[in-house]
Design a protein around this motif. Structure first.
Motif, short mmCIF file in Angstrom:
data_model
loop_
_atom_site.label_atom_id
_atom_site.label_comp_id
_atom_site.label_asym_id
_atom_site.label_seq_id
_atom_site.Cartn_x
_atom_site.Cartn_y
_atom_site.Cartn_z
N ARG A 92 47.98 -5.93 3.05
CA ARG A 92 47.05 -5.29 2.13
C ARG A 92 45.64 -5.84 2.33
O ARG A 92 45.40 -7.04 2.19
CB ARG A 92 47.51 -5.52 0.69
N LEU A 93 44.70 -4.95 2.66
CA LEU A 93 43.30 -5.31 2.84
C LEU A 93 42.51 -4.67 1.71
O LEU A 93 42.35 -3.45 1.66
CB LEU A 93 42.79 -4.83 4.20
N GLY A 94 42.00 -5.50 0.82
CA GLY A 94 41.34 -4.99 -0.37
C GLY A 94 39.83 -4.96 -0.27
O GLY A 94 39.22 -5.52 0.64
N PHE A 95 39.23 -4.31 -1.25
CA PHE A 95 37.79 -4.32 -1.44
C PHE A 95 37.52 -4.19 -2.93
O PHE A 95 38.09 -3.31 -3.59
CB PHE A 95 37.13 -3.16 -0.69
N ALA A 113 47.34 -1.47 5.01
CA ALA A 113 46.75 -0.54 4.04
C ALA A 113 45.40 -1.08 3.60
O ALA A 113 45.25 -2.29 3.36
CB ALA A 113 47.68 -0.37 2.85
N VAL A 114 44.41 -0.19 3.49
CA VAL A 114 43.04 -0.59 3.19
C VAL A 114 42.55 0.12 1.94
O VAL A 114 42.69 1.35 1.82
CB VAL A 114 42.09 -0.27 4.37
N SER A 115 41.96 -0.64 1.03
CA SER A 115 41.37 -0.05 -0.17
C SER A 115 40.23 0.90 0.19
O SER A 115 39.63 0.79 1.26
CB SER A 115 40.81 -1.16 -1.06
N PRO A 116 39.90 1.84 -0.71
CA PRO A 116 38.74 2.70 -0.48
C PRO A 116 37.46 1.88 -0.34
O PRO A 116 37.26 0.90 -1.06
CB PRO A 116 38.70 3.59 -1.73
N ILE A 117 36.60 2.29 0.59
CA ILE A 117 35.30 1.67 0.80
C ILE A 117 34.23 2.68 0.45
O ILE A 117 34.27 3.82 0.95
CB ILE A 117 35.12 1.22 2.27
N PRO A 118 33.26 2.33 -0.38
CA PRO A 118 32.20 3.30 -0.74
C PRO A 118 31.50 3.83 0.51
O PRO A 118 31.15 3.07 1.41
CB PRO A 118 31.24 2.47 -1.60
N VAL A 142 47.25 1.92 10.60
CA VAL A 142 46.35 1.66 9.47
C VAL A 142 46.38 2.84 8.51
O VAL A 142 46.29 4.00 8.93
CB VAL A 142 44.91 1.42 9.97
N ARG A 143 46.53 2.54 7.22
CA ARG A 143 46.49 3.57 6.17
C ARG A 143 45.24 3.34 5.32
O ARG A 143 45.04 2.25 4.79
CB ARG A 143 47.76 3.50 5.31
N LEU A 144 44.41 4.37 5.19
CA LEU A 144 43.13 4.24 4.52
C LEU A 144 43.19 4.72 3.07
O LEU A 144 44.10 5.44 2.67
CB LEU A 144 42.07 5.03 5.28
N ASN A 145 42.17 4.31 2.31
CA ASN A 145 41.98 4.75 0.92
C ASN A 145 43.22 4.52 0.07
O ASN A 145 43.60 5.36 -0.76
CB ASN A 145 41.57 6.23 0.89
N ALA A 146 43.83 3.37 0.27
CA ALA A 146 45.06 3.03 -0.46
C ALA A 146 44.71 2.52 -1.86
O ALA A 146 43.97 1.55 -2.01
CB ALA A 146 45.84 1.97 0.31
N THR A 147 45.22 3.18 -2.87
CA THR A 147 45.04 2.73 -4.25
C THR A 147 46.31 2.07 -4.79
O THR A 147 46.28 1.45 -5.85
CB THR A 147 44.64 3.91 -5.15
N GLN A 148 47.41 2.24 -4.06
CA GLN A 148 48.65 1.54 -4.37
C GLN A 148 49.23 1.02 -3.07
O GLN A 148 49.02 1.61 -2.00
CB GLN A 148 49.65 2.47 -5.07
N TRP A 149 49.95 -0.08 -3.15
CA TRP A 149 50.52 -0.70 -1.94
C TRP A 149 51.97 -0.28 -1.77
O TRP A 149 52.69 -0.06 -2.74
CB TRP A 149 50.43 -2.23 -2.03
#
Length: 316
Positions: A250-253, A291-296, A237-244
């Motif tokens: 790809r797991l977005g938020f 890859a996971v988008s940043p989560i607040p 798992v790769r966290l805080n992904a802003t680019q794929w």
């Protein structure tokens, strides 16, 4: 103790009586809570509790949460306190686990506590869980119903895929609402947040009228969910992904294009409910990485980031 072939059960009275009979016979029963599906065993039966560790491949130094239907049943097992009274008034039944001093002579297997002098207890809010616990009439030890370290189950299908050949019964009540394990609060000394979850630290601090201490990952394990590598899919798992990157699932938020999006409108409650299910789905694609988008990092986002950081941790 050998488990019989898996019996898949509904949620009617006859089904819950059958599930309770399995528990009395020392068998393992998976059942829904509002957080995730739990893998239940009679907490007073050493052989049954050992079956939980064997089925999950769980380290024996990792204690278990005991679930009960009523507060007076909880108070019979632990040394109660004013803080426990206030928090149980505010949040029980619900996704809050309290770690309290174990009452001497309490009828709980030492395997449940991992040899500690404290016990993790909670009263789940899910009506099916409460009905099953009432039908059984005793304490049920129940970690999440998955192989140790892997993604927690929020549907009966997740349970069957991971543990179907290792349990006696599976009570299917559909998808869990909260989707993240309970918050764990230590009350053996200064109130300490041991694991973030659906009840936030700010909510607890409001009830107690004082700030919480925070556990450090370097401290000894005193409650479930504290292993550095936990909740992990097969894929890294790769966290805080802003680019794929090429080959990643790809797991977005929020307003991003992704294979699956935890919440396109940026709702942390929706994201928490979807987290484990979506990790299961993306892992099933056979992707090389997720890859996971940043989560607040606020509110429920703190608990979501805790689970993601453990899913992404190096694996031993």
């Amino acid at each position: 103790m050998n488990q019989p072939a898996l019996q898949r059960l509904g949620t009617d009275a006859d089904a819950l009586r059958a599930a309770a009979t399995h528990l009395r016979d020392g068998h393992l029963v998976a059942f829904p809570t509002e957080t995730v599906y739990g893998l239940g065993a009679d907490a007073g039966n050493d052989h049954a509790v050992a079956g939980i560790f064997a089925a999950k491949g769980r380290p024996s130094f990792n204690p278990l949460i005991v679930h009960l239907a009523e507060r007076d049943a909880v108070q019979a097992l632990v040394r109660w306190s004013d803080a426990a009274e206030a928090l149980s008034d505010a949040f029980w039944p619900g996704p809050l686990t309290l770690v309290l001093p174990l009452m001497p002579g309490a009828p709980v297997s030492r395997l449940v506590t991992a040899g500690l002098d404290s016990l993790a207890v909670r009263m789940p809010a899910h009506p099916v869980a409460r009905a099953l616990l009432a039908e059984f009439g005793g304490p049920v030890a129940a970690p999440s119903a998955n192989r140790s370290g892997q993604i927690s189950p929020t549907t009966a299908q997740h349970v069957e895929q991971g543990l179907g050949d290792r349990i006696a019964a599976l009570v299917d009540a559909g998808r869990c609402d909260v989707g993240l394990e309970s918050t764990i609060l230590g009350l053996t000394g200064q109130p300490t947040l041991l694991r973030p979850g659906g009840i936030t630290a700010a909510q607890i601090e409001t009830v107690l009228g004082r700030p919480l201490a925070q556990r450090r990952d370097t401290e000894a394990i005193t409650a479930p969910g504290q292993l550095l590598s936990h909740y992990a899919p097969t894929a890294p798992v790769r966290l805080n992904a802003t680019q794929w990157r090429q080959g990643e699932a790809r797991l977005g938020f929020g307003a991003v294009k992704a294979d699956l999006n935890l919440s396109e409108r940026g709702d942390l409650t929706e994201a928490a409910a979807n987290l484990f299910d979506y990790l299961h789905r993306l892992d099933a694609t056979g992707a090389k990485a997720i890859a996971v988008s940043p989560i607040p990092h606020r509110g429920l986002g703190i608990a979501i980031n805790d689970r993601l950081s453990r899913a992404a941790a190096p694996r031993g």
